[in-house]
Enzyme design. Structure first.
Site, PDB file in Angstrom:
ATOM      1  N   GLU A 206      28.718  44.498  51.726  1.00 15.52           N
ATOM      2  CA  GLU A 206      28.574  45.950  51.675  1.00 15.52           C
ATOM      3  C   GLU A 206      27.290  46.393  52.376  1.00 15.52           C
ATOM      4  O   GLU A 206      26.340  45.618  52.545  1.00 15.52           O
ATOM      5  CB  GLU A 206      28.592  46.410  50.212  1.00 15.52           C
ATOM      6  CG  GLU A 206      29.932  46.079  49.540  1.00 15.52           C
ATOM      7  CD  GLU A 206      29.997  46.484  48.075  1.00 15.52           C
ATOM      8  OE1 GLU A 206      28.955  46.849  47.501  1.00 15.52           O
ATOM      9  OE2 GLU A 206      31.107  46.416  47.517  1.00 15.52           O
TER      10      GLU A 206
ATOM     11  N   GLU B 271      38.460  39.147  52.793  1.00 12.55           N
ATOM     12  CA  GLU B 271      39.510  38.614  53.676  1.00 12.55           C
ATOM     13  C   GLU B 271      39.078  38.746  55.139  1.00 12.55           C
ATOM     14  O   GLU B 271      39.353  37.866  55.966  1.00 12.55           O
ATOM     15  CB  GLU B 271      40.821  39.389  53.467  1.00 12.55           C
ATOM     16  CG  GLU B 271      41.411  39.282  52.066  1.00 12.55           C
ATOM     17  CD  GLU B 271      40.903  40.374  51.117  1.00 12.55           C
ATOM     18  OE1 GLU B 271      39.736  40.799  51.240  1.00 12.55           O
ATOM     19  OE2 GLU B 271      41.690  40.779  50.255  1.00 12.55           O
TER      20      GLU B 271
ATOM     21  N   CYS C 272      43.392  44.785  50.072  1.00 18.30           N
ATOM     22  CA  CYS C 272      43.507  46.213  50.376  1.00 18.30           C
ATOM     23  C   CYS C 272      44.462  46.418  51.550  1.00 18.30           C
ATOM     24  O   CYS C 272      44.848  45.468  52.239  1.00 18.30           O
ATOM     25  CB  CYS C 272      42.126  46.800  50.676  1.00 18.30           C
ATOM     26  SG  CYS C 272      41.546  46.446  52.349  1.00 18.30           S
TER      27      CYS C 272
HETATM   28  N1  THU Z   1      37.336  44.309  48.528  1.00 19.94           N
HETATM   29  C1  THU Z   1      37.592  43.125  49.153  1.00 19.94           C
HETATM   30  O1  THU Z   1      36.679  42.375  49.509  1.00 19.94           O
HETATM   31  N2  THU Z   1      38.883  42.794  49.371  1.00 19.94           N
HETATM   32  C2  THU Z   1      39.950  43.558  49.018  1.00 19.94           C
HETATM   33  O2  THU Z   1      41.063  43.282  49.418  1.00 19.94           O
HETATM   34  C3  THU Z   1      39.737  44.710  48.118  1.00 19.94           C
HETATM   35  C4  THU Z   1      38.350  45.245  48.097  1.00 19.94           C
HETATM   36  C5  THU Z   1      35.930  44.689  48.317  1.00 19.94           C
HETATM   37  C6  THU Z   1      35.449  45.833  49.188  1.00 19.94           C
HETATM   38  C7  THU Z   1      34.278  46.330  48.382  1.00 19.94           C
HETATM   39  O3  THU Z   1      33.135  45.566  48.735  1.00 19.94           O
HETATM   40  C8  THU Z   1      34.651  46.027  46.936  1.00 19.94           C
HETATM   41  O4  THU Z   1      35.731  45.109  46.989  1.00 19.94           O
HETATM   42  C9  THU Z   1      35.063  47.233  46.120  1.00 19.94           C
HETATM   43  O5  THU Z   1      36.041  47.958  46.793  1.00 19.94           O
END
Ligand code: THU
Length: 131
Positions: free
Chosen positions: A43, A54, A85
């Site tokens: 982040e 991913e 996601c």
């Molecule tokens: N996140 C992932 O790393 N992979 C996903 O498929 C869903 C969301 C992360 C993004 C963000 O850093 C945190 O989860 C909260 O959304």
């Protein structure tokens, strides 16, 4: 799925940089020729600039010469069966097939459910759409 993919995803999750969401995620990929890659979410204080676990794993695979994804494990410490996601589904589809296995994991109990990429992303934007 053998435990190695789950353990790789869990170890990747421990490396996350998720100070804003406090939602650690790890992912691990196995290619059709047996190579393994993993990634964590990363982040950024300008929130939209962060990216998913991913995506990190796919980046490692591409930098190592690319490949076709046979299976992927996803784990999040705060969710029992973390699903990729929407954007990551399309990224996985770029390097996988509708038959690619997606293991949704719990950090303690391992695989909770296995689905296919076709289940998660029916009618994906097709690779031959642009030429
Ligand atoms: N996140 C992932 O790393 N992979 C996903 O498929 C869903 C969301 C992360 C993004 C963000 O850093 C945190 O989860 C909260 O959304």
């Amino acid at each position: 799925m053998s435990d190695d993919l789950f353990n790789l995803a869990r170890r990747a999750m421990a490396k996350c940089h998720a100070p804003y969401s406090n939602f650690p995620v790890g992912a691990a990929i196995r290619t059709h020729d047996g190579r393994l890659y993993s990634g964590c979410n990363i982040e950024v204080v300008s929130f939209p600039e962060g990216w998913c676990a991913e995506t990190t794993a796919i980046g490692h695979m591409v930098m190592d010469g690319g490949g076709r994804i046979a299976e992927v494990a996803v784990v999040a410490s705060k969710m029992r069966a973390c699903t990729p996601c929407g954007g990551c589904r399309q990224r996985l589809a770029e390097f996988g097939t509708p038959e690619t296995l997606v293991h949704l994991c719990d950090a303690s109990d391992g695989v909770i459910e296995t689905v296919t990429l076709g289940d998660l992303l029916p009618k994906a934007f097709p690779k031959d759409a642009v030429s």
